[in-house]
Write an enzyme that holds these catalytic residues in place. Sequence first.
Site, short mmCIF file in Angstrom:
data_model
loop_
_atom_site.label_atom_id
_atom_site.label_comp_id
_atom_site.label_asym_id
_atom_site.label_seq_id
_atom_site.Cartn_x
_atom_site.Cartn_y
_atom_site.Cartn_z
CD GLU A 231 -1.38 -0.20 3.66
OE1 GLU A 231 -2.45 -0.78 3.43
OE2 GLU A 231 -1.07 0.23 4.78
CG HIS A 273 -3.16 0.00 7.65
ND1 HIS A 273 -3.06 -0.74 6.50
CD2 HIS A 273 -3.97 -0.67 8.48
CE1 HIS A 273 -3.79 -1.84 6.63
NE2 HIS A 273 -4.35 -1.82 7.82
CB ALA A 297 6.77 -7.90 -9.44
N PRO A 300 -0.36 -5.65 -12.29
CG PRO A 300 -2.28 -5.84 -10.98
CD PRO A 300 -0.81 -6.09 -10.96
#
Length: 608
Positions: A231, A273, A297, A300
């Site tokens: 995130e 958070h 990696a 998307p």
Amino acid sequence: MATGQLFSKTTQALFYNYKQLPIQRMLDFDFLCGRETPSVAGIINPGAEGFQKLFFGQEEIAIPVHSTIEAACAAHPTADVFINFASFRSAAASSMGALKQPTIRVVAIIAEGVPESDTKQLIAYARANNKVVIGPATVGGIQAGAFKIGDTAGTIDNIIQCKLYRPGSVGFVSKSGGMSNELYNTIARVTNGIYEGIAIGGDVFPGSTLSDHVLRFNNIPQVKMVVVLGELGGRDEYSLVEALKHGKINKPVVAWVSGTCARLFKSEVQFGHAGAKSGGEMESAQAKNQALREAGAAVPTSYEAFEDVIKETFEKLVEEGKITPVKEVTPPQIPEDLNTAIKSGKVRAPTHIISTISDDRGEEPCYAGVPMSSIVEQGLGVGDVISLLWFKRSLPHYCSRFIEICIMLCADHGPCVSGAHNTIVTARAGKDLVSSLVSGLLTIGPRFGGAIDDAARYFKDAYDRGLAPYEFVESMKKKGIRVPGIGHRIKRGDNRDKRVELLQRFAREQFPSVKYMEYAVQVETYTLSKANNLVMNVDGAIGSLFLDLLSGSGMFTKQEIDEIVEIGYLNGLFVLARSIGLIGHTFDQKRLKQPLYRHPWEDVLYTK
Ligand code: Q5B
């Protein structure tokens, strides 16, 4: 951080702070996975010891409770995971306490709001001692089919839907516990499922990082691909980028960093958070996604496309023969808790107790349907409360007033009567209030104070049968029964009991009818003609007058009156009243610091 497997099907944990639901969820997961031993070996509940009963499948088991971390570790040396449900105030100290135990290898800290400086110390200690910290601010983690921390993966239904009861091939790590539930679902839909899933927690300084776990997954042969959900905020994802760039990860990694919407806000935004806030460009979700993409990696273009990329990566591994199909198993059914089943209307269960006088389930307790607030607002007294709880109805004011007068007049009759004497002796033997009270109460019976019910029974029977008072007394004499309510140790015909007079005066003024009382007076006139001590006593007065109250108030049917007399309600008035005096005598003796009572020899006739 240690490499490789964190958990197995035999891993056992110590659970800090007793939290029934998460522990039960762990045990239910164990049962679902076919574990032979419960994953919770012991509970640490500071200051408490003993056992907690929980379910392991259908069976109830007793899990030991320890008052200290040290005691728990000593009792369960093979339990190497410490699940810390302490609040943010004490989580750091207890976690450090656990990390210092040689038997503890992994510490999961659930609390949010642990001071960052404390977390940094925990991280430093764990690194130096080759231990793993998961959290703070985490739901925990799960190894499918083997071991689960606390509330991870939510309900049993969700766990079954996500096939977490058996291992798959995907290693998953995220910051968010809530989002890990979402991803367990997604991964179960498009792959053969999770092998292990960890939520590292949303703090700025997590005990272990995304890359720590990805590197660990890389060493676990059963993990064939890795899914990462990062995130915005912080730079944790860049250590993963570095690991990828340096070829430290040779398994396919599918990653997404959420929070791309932060750019739509004009100013800096903070998400749920502590660590999830849009800072500099490097900390943006876009920058991190780009860096991960460039490092190799599969990233998307949006969260919506995340599922497709996971699916494609998995299918490619299958095509390449790197993933063999997982053997599907049908998990056993977890027995539903009785309360849940009752709530959902699936089962019905017989109750074990029936109660008609009071109910404390609503907003406020009710006595015979009358809420407590209404009792107070109406200015009702103890006589009304007795009416509600004993007779299940509101009685006219003169009745409740009569009950209160009985209570007041019988509250005490000096220290020399049987009950007070026993209470005084008991209190002086150093016993507590309840013991002293009860020892006095136990003397109440057919001779002392407990003749009210029998007085009511005999007077009612004699009056209803139309017996003349002398016939009644003589018939009792023939049967060898003393007339209950007649006779007193100190009261005489020329020294009547003032209490009897007061009760009779009140009733004559207030009761619609006093026929039973007048009958008792005629009985007394007859017994007094035989002996001066055979006066009507307080039991006789209350017994006869209560018959008048029951029959004259119009509030009771004949059947109800018979039942009240038959069951024997009326000694309750003496018991209740005299408790007031007996409690007073207990306090009196204690206040006066009276020593142990010993009866004098001179007062005993020693004879053969
Ligand atoms: N005689 C109360 O007896 C007492 C007779 C009777 C026919 C009777 C006795 C009795 C019935 C039970 C009763 C409640 C044991 C009393 C109370 C609360 C208290 C206490 C306090 C408080 C007293 C002498 C002669 C004998 C007996 C005969 C006695 N009672 N005949 N019917 N009812 N009453 N209990 O004085 O021919 O010589 O052999 O059992 O109502 O507990 O203040 O102290 O607030 O704390 O010991 O007020 O009356 O008399 O046993 O020496 O008998 O009278 O048959 O005849 P006494 P005894 P005989 S209120």
